[in-house]
Scaffold this motif. Sequence first.
Motif: not given
Length: 428
Positions: A150, A152-153, A189-190, A309, A383-384, A387-388
């Motif tokens: 994704l 921003k990873d 991620r996060n 996005d 949310t991620d 999106r996924q």
Amino acid sequence: MVITKSRLVLGATAVTLSTIAVTSLGIHSRGQALFKESPKALVDDVWQIIYRNYVDGTFNQVDWQAVRKEYLGKSYSNQQEAYKSIREMLKKLEDPYTRFMDPQEFKNMQVDTSGELTGIGITISQDEKTKQLVVIAPIEDTPAFKAGILSKDVILSINGKSTKGMDTNQAVSLIRGEAGTQVSLMIQRNGQTRQFDIKRARIEIHPVRYSQKQTPAGNIGYIRLNQFSANAGKEMQDAIKDLEAKQVSAYILDLRGNPGGLLFSSVEIARMWLDKGTIVSTIDRQGEQEREEANGRALTNRPMVVLVDKGSASASEILSGALQDNKRATVVGTQTFGKGLVQSVRPLEDGSGLAVTIAKYHTPSGKDINKHGVDPDVKVDLTDAQRQDLWLNERDKIGTLADPQFAKAVEILRKKTAVRNTTTPVNN
């Protein structure tokens, strides 16, 4: 040498063969044989290019003359020693987009004539503050995209090798490889880490996909633009003309996950939607502005919404910013990536290359979106996990009313077309 607009890129490093254009050096006429005798000449060539073209005349508060004295005062017995010094020299600028590429790295960045790419299909950058390697966006339908990478990873390691202190060129060299082989990426991620094992492939990219959508707002033309490559303008033109012939009532232009590409391509496409107004201003080190304007040849004036996005970067931000500032379209989605710098890529005499940040760009209203991005007119967060699910597990929902951002676009267009229908005279 004058650098034409077609030779400018909007500064991302693609871990495929990157869509990129180059311009000749135009500084020294020194021949190949002399270079082989003097690797120091290459160091000086790079220094001269930065000295004459870098966007910041203070060189980011670096004494560039002292840098020249330091590195030309060294002795070089081979090219590898010169390459090492050039990389050290450029690091002093603290600009991840100004970078040196040895001959193999430079070759890896050029698109071959077939339009096919080799790799896993992600565009990466180095975060200017943390120096971490960050995914700008996966390219749709590529191995990285299908694996679940994704925007921003953060890439922590490649095949077990830590990326700490690694520049984008080194990362590209490790991630690339023969089609059918595998590369392992450790992703953060996060705050959570996960390993992705991805098989490399040959990738053929068609930047534009489009269709008609029957919606509560009527028959809408849906166009998804994945990349601003050299052929994106032609494919966009064909899509608009076909949809106009089918008499769609409005458009949704989807730039989500589009990492950018060529500057001239973003301007070319903006002119298809804008009949008048400024598209973008590029500002060089002297503060001189060069404006790109619409040329009165828009292909349609129908209502439109643009979807963006955090994976929409560089050329995507030019296009969405131009349409937003000129009030041509409503921008829906989330804040974009925030890359407002333009690079020129120069081939050097031994087959290596140099990407140099030569300008920054502003949207028509004068906004500098670097490190911030374009703010949507209507914010619709996903949310991620959403999106996924949408982009990987339930891709048939993209561009349907089950896609929350698309659904909001339809809602906006329903209101726009209703107003348009009540204010447009009808001839009987």
